[in-house]
Design a protein around this motif. Structure first.
Motif, short mmCIF file in Angstrom:
data_model
loop_
_atom_site.label_atom_id
_atom_site.label_comp_id
_atom_site.label_asym_id
_atom_site.label_seq_id
_atom_site.Cartn_x
_atom_site.Cartn_y
_atom_site.Cartn_z
N HIS A 190 19.20 -11.92 63.84
CA HIS A 190 19.93 -10.65 63.88
C HIS A 190 20.82 -10.61 65.12
CE1 HIS A 190 20.03 -6.22 64.99
NE2 HIS A 190 20.89 -6.39 64.00
N ALA A 191 20.27 -11.12 66.21
CA ALA A 191 21.04 -11.13 67.47
C ALA A 191 22.29 -11.99 67.33
CB ALA A 191 20.16 -11.64 68.60
N GLU A 192 22.21 -13.01 66.44
CA GLU A 192 23.39 -13.87 66.21
C GLU A 192 24.41 -13.21 65.30
OE1 GLU A 192 22.31 -17.65 64.62
OE2 GLU A 192 20.88 -18.06 66.22
N GLY A 193 24.07 -12.05 64.74
CA GLY A 193 25.04 -11.33 63.91
C GLY A 193 24.73 -11.34 62.43
N LYS A 194 23.56 -11.86 62.04
CA LYS A 194 23.20 -11.85 60.61
C LYS A 194 22.76 -10.44 60.20
CE LYS A 194 23.23 -16.44 60.07
NZ LYS A 194 24.56 -16.93 59.71
N THR A 195 23.11 -10.06 58.99
CA THR A 195 22.61 -8.81 58.42
C THR A 195 21.26 -9.13 57.78
OG1 THR A 195 24.87 -8.19 57.95
CG2 THR A 195 23.15 -6.94 56.80
N ILE A 196 20.21 -8.36 58.13
CA ILE A 196 18.88 -8.64 57.58
C ILE A 196 18.38 -7.41 56.85
CG2 ILE A 196 16.47 -9.23 58.12
CD1 ILE A 196 17.63 -10.86 60.49
N ILE A 197 18.01 -7.62 55.57
CA ILE A 197 17.42 -6.53 54.77
C ILE A 197 16.03 -6.98 54.39
CG2 ILE A 197 17.67 -5.12 52.70
CD1 ILE A 197 20.72 -5.85 52.83
N MET A 198 15.02 -6.25 54.84
CA MET A 198 13.65 -6.70 54.69
C MET A 198 12.80 -5.62 54.03
SD MET A 198 11.13 -7.70 57.86
CE MET A 198 11.22 -6.08 58.64
N VAL A 199 11.95 -6.07 53.11
CA VAL A 199 10.99 -5.15 52.49
C VAL A 199 9.64 -5.39 53.14
CG1 VAL A 199 9.63 -4.84 50.38
CG2 VAL A 199 12.11 -4.81 50.26
N THR A 200 8.97 -4.31 53.56
CA THR A 200 7.62 -4.46 54.12
C THR A 200 6.83 -3.17 53.88
OG1 THR A 200 6.36 -5.01 56.09
CG2 THR A 200 8.35 -3.70 56.43
N HIS A 201 5.50 -3.28 53.97
CA HIS A 201 4.70 -2.05 53.89
C HIS A 201 3.91 -1.85 55.19
CE1 HIS A 201 2.08 -5.25 52.35
NE2 HIS A 201 1.11 -4.57 52.96
N GLU A 202 4.21 -2.71 56.18
CA GLU A 202 3.47 -2.61 57.45
C GLU A 202 4.37 -2.01 58.53
OE1 GLU A 202 1.35 -6.36 58.45
OE2 GLU A 202 2.06 -7.03 56.49
N ASN A 203 3.82 -0.98 59.22
CA ASN A 203 4.60 -0.28 60.25
C ASN A 203 4.98 -1.19 61.41
OD1 ASN A 203 4.89 2.35 59.18
ND2 ASN A 203 2.70 2.69 59.54
N GLU A 204 4.02 -2.07 61.84
CA GLU A 204 4.33 -2.91 63.02
C GLU A 204 5.45 -3.91 62.72
OE1 GLU A 204 0.16 -4.34 61.65
OE2 GLU A 204 1.37 -2.52 61.56
N ILE A 205 5.58 -4.31 61.44
CA ILE A 205 6.68 -5.23 61.06
C ILE A 205 7.99 -4.44 61.02
CG2 ILE A 205 7.57 -6.75 59.22
CD1 ILE A 205 5.14 -7.91 60.72
N ALA A 206 7.93 -3.22 60.49
CA ALA A 206 9.14 -2.37 60.41
C ALA A 206 9.68 -2.05 61.80
CB ALA A 206 8.82 -1.08 59.66
N GLU A 207 8.79 -2.09 62.83
CA GLU A 207 9.20 -1.81 64.22
C GLU A 207 10.32 -2.73 64.69
OE1 GLU A 207 8.40 0.40 66.79
OE2 GLU A 207 7.69 1.50 65.02
N TYR A 208 10.36 -3.94 64.16
CA TYR A 208 11.37 -4.90 64.59
C TYR A 208 12.77 -4.49 64.13
CZ TYR A 208 7.70 -8.26 65.85
OH TYR A 208 6.64 -8.89 66.43
N ALA A 209 12.87 -3.64 63.09
CA ALA A 209 14.16 -3.28 62.52
C ALA A 209 14.82 -2.15 63.29
CB ALA A 209 13.98 -2.88 61.06
N GLU A 210 16.15 -2.02 63.18
CA GLU A 210 16.89 -0.94 63.83
C GLU A 210 16.97 0.28 62.93
OE1 GLU A 210 20.60 -2.78 64.26
OE2 GLU A 210 20.07 -3.88 66.07
N ARG A 211 16.79 0.02 61.62
CA ARG A 211 16.94 1.13 60.68
C ARG A 211 15.81 1.02 59.66
NH1 ARG A 211 22.16 1.51 56.65
NH2 ARG A 211 21.54 3.37 55.47
#
Length: 657
Positions: A190-211
């Protein structure tokens, strides 16, 4: 700047058994370039369905989806595959790695469907280094832990340098330590500029996302951005990819076809026993076609050899009707041939090479205390060369012997065996119808012609036969050697006219008949042809059976590899690519079976000729036919399974259990 991904009022409904499931009910969403989005929600909330539509693995029932301003609804299936290959990278919860390949081949798989030429090992190894797996390069997925397999899947998603990474529960099958490592890799991307769309059901994993987008029952509940985190505009780069050009390009021209061949052989070798059993049917079919045709061809040639010894340009003129066993039933008397007739026929120089009169009868032959009854033929000087009867042991008659009615004889192999056994008959005296004759030669062996033994003969000079032994003053028949095979008809007509004129017969009189060997030749060749056809068709049946066997195996293979097909489609395989790959596989099996079958067929025919003493001739045509037929069998029987594979929807195939 237009949004990167935009969906407007999207609905998606599934039929599961009898019940209808509304996975998405009017979802609208915009994602900008460079965002890191987590889609959350309980099981059945529609988050995976949303990701599949965003990643072009599935199409909405209703609503609009735009990618870089292009309406997805107007894109063909192949164009969507092109976008998946060039713009998207997928990371799945199940990893979806192909077990039979090492991890480098797994990582470079998307390149097969890119249409670019090259082997791309270097790019694959670079991506594996990025995810920290350079030390496991020569391993297969089975030799790796879950965390390492997921890293291979990320390397595969990155190998085409996509703008967007779609991750479906990327840490769902991993422990906490591995989950953290995988998320660090995604954060760095993501820091390199890739767009990342991720599906998860865990809050601690979702923490890594900006949105974080939360869903329930097919609708978006919340859509929150972290404080101070706007989409990184710095990372945004203009897309230089022609979406509608994605489906163009010929499979044969670009690098894909070579890739398919390699993939097909990997797949065939992965199931060695099963592949061997399916190849066996074709192998047996081709081997039997080759062997049968070689036998048929051999029989044909040996019959032609026999015909040559009978004389292929030969006419046989006989007194009596051809219709009723040589005895004319008409009013006219039977024509009696004499030596002047032979001379007249021989004088037709342009048409006739040689003419020779014969007298037939039966002789009782006695030597010592043994006696034998044989067919007796009185022959002229030219008969030897005309009927290939000049002895290899002993000699032929001289003109003087024929003229002066000498008592000399040439006897056939059968007569030698019956009267002399193992002793040499040359120079011995035998009695023919109580008259002493000296044996001067042994006639060459000719074998059987129908029920008649061609070697049970005694040849004596024609004058001796007529005036000393049989007491006949006319010839039984005349043999005529025609100058060339294409003059046979003309010669028959000329001789017929000559005899009618000389014997003052009426036109159409059947008191004599002229037969040529071409009739026998035609009859024999049609018999051998029928035999070859019969043998060939029996062998062809086994080829068809082999083809059906291959179709069965391919259908099993398609069902067994449904998830693999789903993966291939997800990384950019078009319908034709999948179809071609399965076709190449089935043709690969049938052709390799065909080639082994050809060698086996030639070996069998040689063994048969060695042990059974048959002559065999392997014709190049039968080899070409067998190879072509095995390839066609592969195409014909591989087509249905290949089409079945190509028709699978990526999302359904990936879910297949």
């Amino acid at each position: 700047m237009s949004s990167m991904l935009e969906i407007i009022d999207v609905h998606r409904t599934y039929l599961i058994g009898e019940s209808t499931v509304n996975a998405l009910r009017g979802v609208s969403l915009t994602i900008e370039q460079g965002e890191f989005v987590a889609i959350m929600g309980a099981s059945g909330s529609g988050k995976s369905s949303l990701l599949q539509i965003l990643g072009l693995l599935d199409n909405p029932d209703k609503g609009e989806y735009r990618i870089f301003g292009n309406n997805v609804n107007t894109m063909t299936e192949d164009e969507q595959a092109g976008v998946r290959n060039n713009v998207a990278g997928f990371v799945f919860q199940q990893f979806h790695l192909l077990k039979r390949m090492d991890i480098v081949d797994n990582v470079r798989l998307p390149y097969i469907y890119s249409g670019l030429k090259g082997n791309f090992r270097k790019e694959a190894i670079d991506r594996l280094k990025m995810v920290g797996l350079e030390h496991r390069i020569d391993h297969t997925p089975n030799q790796l832990s879950g965390g390492e397999q997921q890293r291979v899947a990320i390397a595969r998603a990155l190998v085409r340098d996509p703008l967007i990474i779609f991750a479906d529960e990327p840490t769902g099958n991993l422990d906490t330590k591995n989950s953290a490592e995988i998320m660090k890799i995604l954060q760095a991307l993501h820091a390199e500029g890739k767009t990342i769309i991720m599906v998860t059901h865990e809050n601690e994993i979702a923490e890594y996302a900006e949105r974080v987008i939360t869903m329930r029952d097919g609708v978006i509940l919340t859509d929150t951005r972290k404080q101070g985190k706007d989409p990184s505009i710095t990372a945004a780069k203009e897309l230089g990819f022609d979406i509608h050009g994605a489906a163009k390009g010929s499979t044969l021209q670009d690098g894909r076809f070579i890739g398919f061949i390699a993939q097909a052989f990997q797949s065939i070798l992965a199931n060695k026993m099963r592949s061997f059993l399916s190849v066996l049917g074709i192998l047996v079919g081709v081997a039997s076609v080759i062997a049968m045709m070689a036998l048929g061809e051999g029989a044909k040639v040996s019959m032609q050899e026999q015909l040559k010894s009978m004389g292929s340009n030969m006419l046989s003129i006989r007194a009596g009707s051809a219709k009723i066993r040589g005895a004319s039933q008409g009013a006219g008397a039977v024509a009696r041939f004499t030596f002047p007739d032979v001379d007249e026929i021989a004088s037709l120089h342009t048409l006739v090479k040689n003419a020779s009169g014969v007298v037939n009868g039966v002789g009782r032959i006695v030597y010592g205390n043994k006696n034998w009854s044989s067919s007796l033929t009185g022959v002229g000087y030219d008969y030897g060369t005309m009927r290939a009867s000049i002895p290899s042991i002993g000699r032929w008659f001289t003109r003087e012997e024929i003229q002066t009615r000498e008592k000399v004889a040439i006897i056939g192999v059968t007569v030698v065996k019956e009267l002399f056994g193992m002793t040499n008959p040359l120079g011995k005296t035998i009695k023919i119808n109580r008259i002493n004759f000296t044996v001067i030669g042994i006639a060459p062996a000719k074998g059987f012609s129908g029920p008649q033994d061609e070697d049970d003969i005694v040849l004596i000079p024609v004058n001796t036969a007529m005036y000393r032994v049989l007491g006949k003053n006319y010839l039984s028949g005349i043999f005529v050697e025609v100058a060339s095979p294409n003059l046979i008809e003309q010669t028959k007509n000329a001789i017929s006219a000559l005899i009618i004129k000389r014997h003052r017969l009426k036109e159409g009189d059947d008191s004599f008949n002229i037969r040529d060997m071409t009739e026998i030749q035609k009859m024999l060749s049609s018999t051998t042809q029928t035999m070859s056809l019969l043998l060939g068709s029996i062998a062809a049946i086994s080829l068809v059976v082999g083809g059906i066997g291959i179709m069965n195996i391919m259908l099993v293979s398609v069902t067994e590899r449904t998830r693999e097909i789903g993966l291939r489609k997800a990384i950019g395989a078009r319908k034709n690519d999948i179809m071609l790959q399965f076709l190449v596989e089935s043709v690969g099996m049938t052709v390799s079976g065909g080639l082994i079958g050809i060698m086996l067929g030639i070996a069998i025919s040689l063994i048969l000729s060695y042990f059974a003493g048959w002559s065999v001739i392997t014709s190049p045509i039968s080899v070409v036919l067998a190879t072509a037929f095995s390839a066609l069998t592969g195409i014909f029987f591989g087509l249905w399974p290949a089409r079945k594979a190509a028709e699978l929807k990526p999302v359904e195939a990936l879910r297949y259990e």
